[in-house]
Scaffold this motif. Sequence first.
Motif, PDB file in Angstrom:
ATOM      1  N   THR A  53       1.955  15.057  -7.342  1.00  0.00           N
ATOM      2  CA  THR A  53       1.642  15.981  -6.272  1.00  0.00           C
ATOM      3  C   THR A  53       3.080  15.688  -5.231  1.00  0.00           C
ATOM      4  O   THR A  53       3.349  14.686  -4.908  1.00  0.00           O
ATOM      5  CB  THR A  53       0.574  15.477  -5.327  1.00  0.00           C
ATOM      6  OG1 THR A  53      -0.607  15.658  -6.241  1.00  0.00           O
ATOM      7  CG2 THR A  53       0.316  16.511  -4.045  1.00  0.00           C
ATOM      8  N   SER A  54       3.613  16.903  -4.946  1.00  0.00           N
ATOM      9  CA  SER A  54       4.931  16.962  -4.176  1.00  0.00           C
ATOM     10  C   SER A  54       4.215  16.541  -2.656  1.00  0.00           C
ATOM     11  O   SER A  54       3.291  17.025  -2.222  1.00  0.00           O
ATOM     12  CB  SER A  54       5.555  18.295  -4.151  1.00  0.00           C
ATOM     13  OG  SER A  54       5.910  18.353  -5.512  1.00  0.00           O
ATOM     14  N   GLY A  55       5.348  16.009  -1.700  1.00  0.00           N
ATOM     15  CA  GLY A  55       4.742  15.846  -0.495  1.00  0.00           C
ATOM     16  C   GLY A  55       5.495  14.657   0.064  1.00  0.00           C
ATOM     17  O   GLY A  55       6.381  14.010  -0.668  1.00  0.00           O
ATOM     18  N   SER A  56       4.874  14.057   1.084  1.00  0.00           N
ATOM     19  CA  SER A  56       5.615  12.957   1.915  1.00  0.00           C
ATOM     20  C   SER A  56       4.821  11.670   1.653  1.00  0.00           C
ATOM     21  O   SER A  56       3.537  11.578   1.572  1.00  0.00           O
ATOM     22  CB  SER A  56       5.916  13.040   3.359  1.00  0.00           C
ATOM     23  OG  SER A  56       6.058  11.823   3.998  1.00  0.00           O
ATOM     24  N   TYR A  57       5.330  10.408   1.091  1.00  0.00           N
ATOM     25  CA  TYR A  57       4.689   9.208   0.914  1.00  0.00           C
ATOM     26  C   TYR A  57       5.257   8.087   1.415  1.00  0.00           C
ATOM     27  O   TYR A  57       6.442   8.108   1.930  1.00  0.00           O
ATOM     28  CB  TYR A  57       5.155   8.987  -0.613  1.00  0.00           C
ATOM     29  CG  TYR A  57       4.126   9.803  -1.664  1.00  0.00           C
ATOM     30  CD1 TYR A  57       2.951   9.570  -2.347  1.00  0.00           C
ATOM     31  CD2 TYR A  57       4.726  11.073  -1.929  1.00  0.00           C
ATOM     32  CE1 TYR A  57       2.253  10.391  -3.082  1.00  0.00           C
ATOM     33  CE2 TYR A  57       3.887  11.929  -2.767  1.00  0.00           C
ATOM     34  CZ  TYR A  57       2.827  11.612  -3.569  1.00  0.00           C
ATOM     35  OH  TYR A  57       2.381  12.528  -4.092  1.00  0.00           O
ATOM     36  N   THR A  58       4.462   7.499   1.991  1.00  0.00           N
ATOM     37  CA  THR A  58       4.814   6.093   2.815  1.00  0.00           C
ATOM     38  C   THR A  58       4.234   4.614   2.104  1.00  0.00           C
ATOM     39  O   THR A  58       3.069   4.417   1.728  1.00  0.00           O
ATOM     40  CB  THR A  58       4.288   6.167   4.418  1.00  0.00           C
ATOM     41  OG1 THR A  58       4.762   7.130   4.635  1.00  0.00           O
ATOM     42  CG2 THR A  58       4.760   4.950   4.984  1.00  0.00           C
ATOM     43  N   LEU A  59       5.425   3.850   1.817  1.00  0.00           N
ATOM     44  CA  LEU A  59       5.048   2.434   1.172  1.00  0.00           C
ATOM     45  C   LEU A  59       5.216   1.412   2.433  1.00  0.00           C
ATOM     46  O   LEU A  59       6.100   1.258   3.018  1.00  0.00           O
ATOM     47  CB  LEU A  59       6.124   2.136   0.052  1.00  0.00           C
ATOM     48  CG  LEU A  59       6.046   0.789  -0.547  1.00  0.00           C
ATOM     49  CD1 LEU A  59       4.778   0.415  -1.370  1.00  0.00           C
ATOM     50  CD2 LEU A  59       7.192   0.558  -1.328  1.00  0.00           C
ATOM     51  N   ASP A  60       3.893   0.482   2.401  1.00  0.00           N
ATOM     52  CA  ASP A  60       4.034  -0.438   3.493  1.00  0.00           C
ATOM     53  C   ASP A  60       3.894  -1.709   2.652  1.00  0.00           C
ATOM     54  O   ASP A  60       3.080  -1.808   1.733  1.00  0.00           O
ATOM     55  CB  ASP A  60       3.020  -0.370   4.338  1.00  0.00           C
ATOM     56  CG  ASP A  60       2.986   1.105   5.402  1.00  0.00           C
ATOM     57  OD1 ASP A  60       3.798   0.776   6.397  1.00  0.00           O
ATOM     58  OD2 ASP A  60       2.525   2.115   5.077  1.00  0.00           O
ATOM     59  N   SER A  95       0.981  -1.256  -0.110  1.00  0.00           N
ATOM     60  CA  SER A  95      -0.080  -0.187  -0.147  1.00  0.00           C
ATOM     61  C   SER A  95       1.015   1.321   0.097  1.00  0.00           C
ATOM     62  O   SER A  95       1.830   1.275   0.571  1.00  0.00           O
ATOM     63  CB  SER A  95      -0.975   0.116   1.259  1.00  0.00           C
ATOM     64  OG  SER A  95      -0.104   0.223   2.441  1.00  0.00           O
ATOM     65  N   LEU A  96       0.288   2.247  -0.599  1.00  0.00           N
ATOM     66  CA  LEU A  96       1.107   3.552  -0.771  1.00  0.00           C
ATOM     67  C   LEU A  96      -0.032   4.668  -0.357  1.00  0.00           C
ATOM     68  O   LEU A  96      -0.955   4.596  -0.965  1.00  0.00           O
ATOM     69  CB  LEU A  96       1.585   3.868  -2.114  1.00  0.00           C
ATOM     70  CG  LEU A  96       2.398   5.088  -2.386  1.00  0.00           C
ATOM     71  CD1 LEU A  96       3.664   5.279  -1.589  1.00  0.00           C
ATOM     72  CD2 LEU A  96       2.669   5.345  -3.676  1.00  0.00           C
ATOM     73  N   THR A  97       0.407   5.689   0.675  1.00  0.00           N
ATOM     74  CA  THR A  97      -0.095   6.595   0.905  1.00  0.00           C
ATOM     75  C   THR A  97       0.531   8.072   0.779  1.00  0.00           C
ATOM     76  O   THR A  97       1.767   7.930   0.938  1.00  0.00           O
ATOM     77  CB  THR A  97      -0.748   6.508   2.546  1.00  0.00           C
ATOM     78  OG1 THR A  97       0.304   6.254   3.254  1.00  0.00           O
ATOM     79  CG2 THR A  97      -1.897   5.452   2.675  1.00  0.00           C
ATOM     80  N   GLN A 140       7.608  -3.978   6.474  1.00  0.00           N
ATOM     81  CA  GLN A 140       8.549  -3.125   5.833  1.00  0.00           C
ATOM     82  C   GLN A 140       7.867  -1.556   5.917  1.00  0.00           C
ATOM     83  O   GLN A 140       6.562  -1.696   5.187  1.00  0.00           O
ATOM     84  CB  GLN A 140       9.228  -3.361   4.591  1.00  0.00           C
ATOM     85  CG  GLN A 140      10.051  -4.551   4.510  1.00  0.00           C
ATOM     86  CD  GLN A 140      11.426  -4.390   5.572  1.00  0.00           C
ATOM     87  OE1 GLN A 140      12.006  -3.404   5.397  1.00  0.00           O
ATOM     88  NE2 GLN A 140      11.587  -5.275   6.315  1.00  0.00           N
ATOM     89  N   GLN A 141       8.075  -0.759   5.891  1.00  0.00           N
ATOM     90  CA  GLN A 141       7.843   0.780   5.713  1.00  0.00           C
ATOM     91  C   GLN A 141       8.971   1.691   5.297  1.00  0.00           C
ATOM     92  O   GLN A 141      10.086   1.730   5.777  1.00  0.00           O
ATOM     93  CB  GLN A 141       7.267   1.452   7.175  1.00  0.00           C
ATOM     94  CG  GLN A 141       6.294   2.700   6.790  1.00  0.00           C
ATOM     95  CD  GLN A 141       5.569   2.926   8.047  1.00  0.00           C
ATOM     96  OE1 GLN A 141       6.525   3.611   8.798  1.00  0.00           O
ATOM     97  NE2 GLN A 141       4.277   2.724   8.130  1.00  0.00           N
ATOM     98  N   HIS A 142       8.471   2.313   4.196  1.00  0.00           N
ATOM     99  CA  HIS A 142       9.545   3.400   3.446  1.00  0.00           C
ATOM    100  C   HIS A 142       8.728   4.438   3.209  1.00  0.00           C
ATOM    101  O   HIS A 142       7.779   4.762   2.599  1.00  0.00           O
ATOM    102  CB  HIS A 142       9.974   2.415   2.209  1.00  0.00           C
ATOM    103  CG  HIS A 142      10.990   3.719   1.400  1.00  0.00           C
ATOM    104  ND1 HIS A 142      12.127   4.001   2.188  1.00  0.00           N
ATOM    105  CD2 HIS A 142      10.791   4.129   0.139  1.00  0.00           C
ATOM    106  CE1 HIS A 142      12.621   4.637   1.057  1.00  0.00           C
ATOM    107  NE2 HIS A 142      11.809   4.855  -0.069  1.00  0.00           N
ATOM    108  N   THR A 143       9.469   5.545   3.875  1.00  0.00           N
ATOM    109  CA  THR A 143       8.870   6.894   3.649  1.00  0.00           C
ATOM    110  C   THR A 143       9.772   7.696   2.816  1.00  0.00           C
ATOM    111  O   THR A 143      11.156   7.719   3.037  1.00  0.00           O
ATOM    112  CB  THR A 143       8.489   7.565   4.880  1.00  0.00           C
ATOM    113  OG1 THR A 143       7.540   6.810   5.803  1.00  0.00           O
ATOM    114  CG2 THR A 143       7.999   9.060   4.745  1.00  0.00           C
ATOM    115  N   PHE A 144       9.332   8.463   1.801  1.00  0.00           N
ATOM    116  CA  PHE A 144      10.278   9.384   1.059  1.00  0.00           C
ATOM    117  C   PHE A 144       9.473  10.554   0.772  1.00  0.00           C
ATOM    118  O   PHE A 144       8.065  10.757   0.778  1.00  0.00           O
ATOM    119  CB  PHE A 144      10.468   8.679  -0.350  1.00  0.00           C
ATOM    120  CG  PHE A 144       9.476   8.024  -1.158  1.00  0.00           C
ATOM    121  CD1 PHE A 144       8.899   9.062  -2.126  1.00  0.00           C
ATOM    122  CD2 PHE A 144       8.775   6.842  -0.832  1.00  0.00           C
ATOM    123  CE1 PHE A 144       7.821   8.710  -3.016  1.00  0.00           C
ATOM    124  CE2 PHE A 144       7.762   6.563  -2.037  1.00  0.00           C
ATOM    125  CZ  PHE A 144       7.150   7.470  -2.593  1.00  0.00           C
TER     126      PHE A 144
END
Length: 614
Positions: free
Chosen positions: A279-286, A242-244, A301-305
């Motif tokens: 859209t610019s901003g913070s994204y989190t991949l779980d 999932s990506l938020t 796993q969780q990756h924020t970029f």
Amino acid sequence: MRAILPLLMVILGVFYMGTQKSYAQVPTIQDCLGAIVVCQEVYFEENAPSGQGNYPNEINASISCMANENNSTWYTFTVNQTGNFGFELIPNDPNTDYDWSLFNITDDPCEDISSNEALITSCNAAGGGDCQGLTGANGDTSYDIQGAGCNNFPPNIFSAFTPLNDVVQVQAGNTYVLVVSNWSGNQSGYTLDFGITDVGIFDFTPPTVDGYIDPDPCNGLFLLIDFSENILCASIDQANFSLTGPNGVQNINVVSALCDVGAQYTRNITVVFDPRLETSGSYTLDFCCLTDACGNEISPQQHTFEYIYDSRPILDLGEDTMICDHVPLTFDLSSVDGDITWQDGTTEETFTIIESGTVTVSAVNDCGTTTDEINVIFSDFPVVDLGSDSILCSGDIVLLDATEPGSTYEWQDGTVNASFLVQIGGEYSVTVTNECGVDIDTISFNPIPDIVVDLPDNGYLCQESILVQFNDSEFFDIQWQDGSNANEYLIEQEGIYTLVVDSPCGLYEDSFEIYACEEEIIFVPNVFSPVAPGENQLFKLFSTNPITSFEMLVYDRWGNNVYTSDSWEDHGWDGSFNGRDALAGVYVYVVQYSLTINGEPGTRSLYGDVSLVR
């Protein structure tokens, strides 16, 4: 999968596949990509497969101890501790010749095996004589590379001393593939024992993420995940990803180039953004639940970029346009992110156009180049001028042209071309419309008739008069020889008559002559006397008109032909017959002759009697 995927595969060729070929076939256990994952000590194969799988020629004989890949099976494993690794292969039929080669592919793809000799860790192709049967790397010798044959000392890549090699020095975390080839080709199977040394090749350590390649701000298409070891393709479930981001949950697709063509494992997974990130901003991949070849599951796993959206410059000069008042048009691109270049080479942020033409601009930034163009027409209220009213001669064709750039047209008959062909007289009109307004013009063509005159031929006036008539028109200028100008003329006397008719479409001129009527006068005497004094001594025909043919016959009362003549101008009959004077009396004559009177030829017949007096 949406249309973004084909583009993604091209991009993956840069970030992931490197120089790898495009995998089009489904790998099998006879291919490196489909190698059996080693997760137990002993494998018993009752039969050896035949052929080379779907990726043939993976073994290159010029750099390998093996001549080629025959009836092969591939195995793969990742070492979990550093030390000495060994294995033994025991054919089910001791007379079967098995060859094998071990490759270190920790940092290289399968396809490099055929070209990179450095990947070969141990290789043995011994066979024949004492070298049939048991083979492997069990430490019975100190050799790592042995070619074909048997009892050749010292061994090398081309010849073998023994079917057994030294054990292999391995390092924890390295990945290897072993190819086993049945050189004998009899499909007899074997037992493969990986438990002869203490080095663990069975992976009990869950995989980890080696790194992420975050999305490129210029396209925002995908994110790449690189793992510490091979991940089973069967464990990749899109539902576990999932990506938020700033806009909430982002739709994604999880793909792998190798898994998509049927490979069992991969070290890279690509998360494709659909739609791409803008859209610019913070994204989190779980994500979670991925397993390695031996079933070890990765921890959640969780990756924020942080994503800063960028793109190629956005250009929009607008739609093609028409300007009615000739006010200069200025384009302002000061808000565009990029270096500007106009079609004339200038690089200012603004550009002004003062006459009709095409404006082209390009903008360049770190993400690429964008171009745009616009057609600009400077125009006034439409003006159409078909010309002054005119005449139209028979057979003439006139082209009316109302062309006005950027306009539409409608003629009196509904046609919509810019021009119109006039072939008959009448009134013609056109309506010209553009974005500035409407103009209408009309023109009339007065048809000029042909001059139709049928003058008589030269002739004779044998009636009271001759009336000459022809068509008239207000455009005709008529002139007879006597100055009259009527379209009819009464001829009452002989003479030469001349007619001139002048019109805008041409000139007619002709003449004819009328003669006095001729009268036909023929005289035949009814008595003559050869012996009498005076002029009446001969019998002949007298005519006031020229005779073109003539025949006279004279007969006596008994029917004798006493005289014949074929010329009306000869001296005539002197009253003799056969050299003697004919008897006085009554004679019969017959005359036939031809002549032309008033221009009309004709034939006449006369007969009668004449008295001969003595």
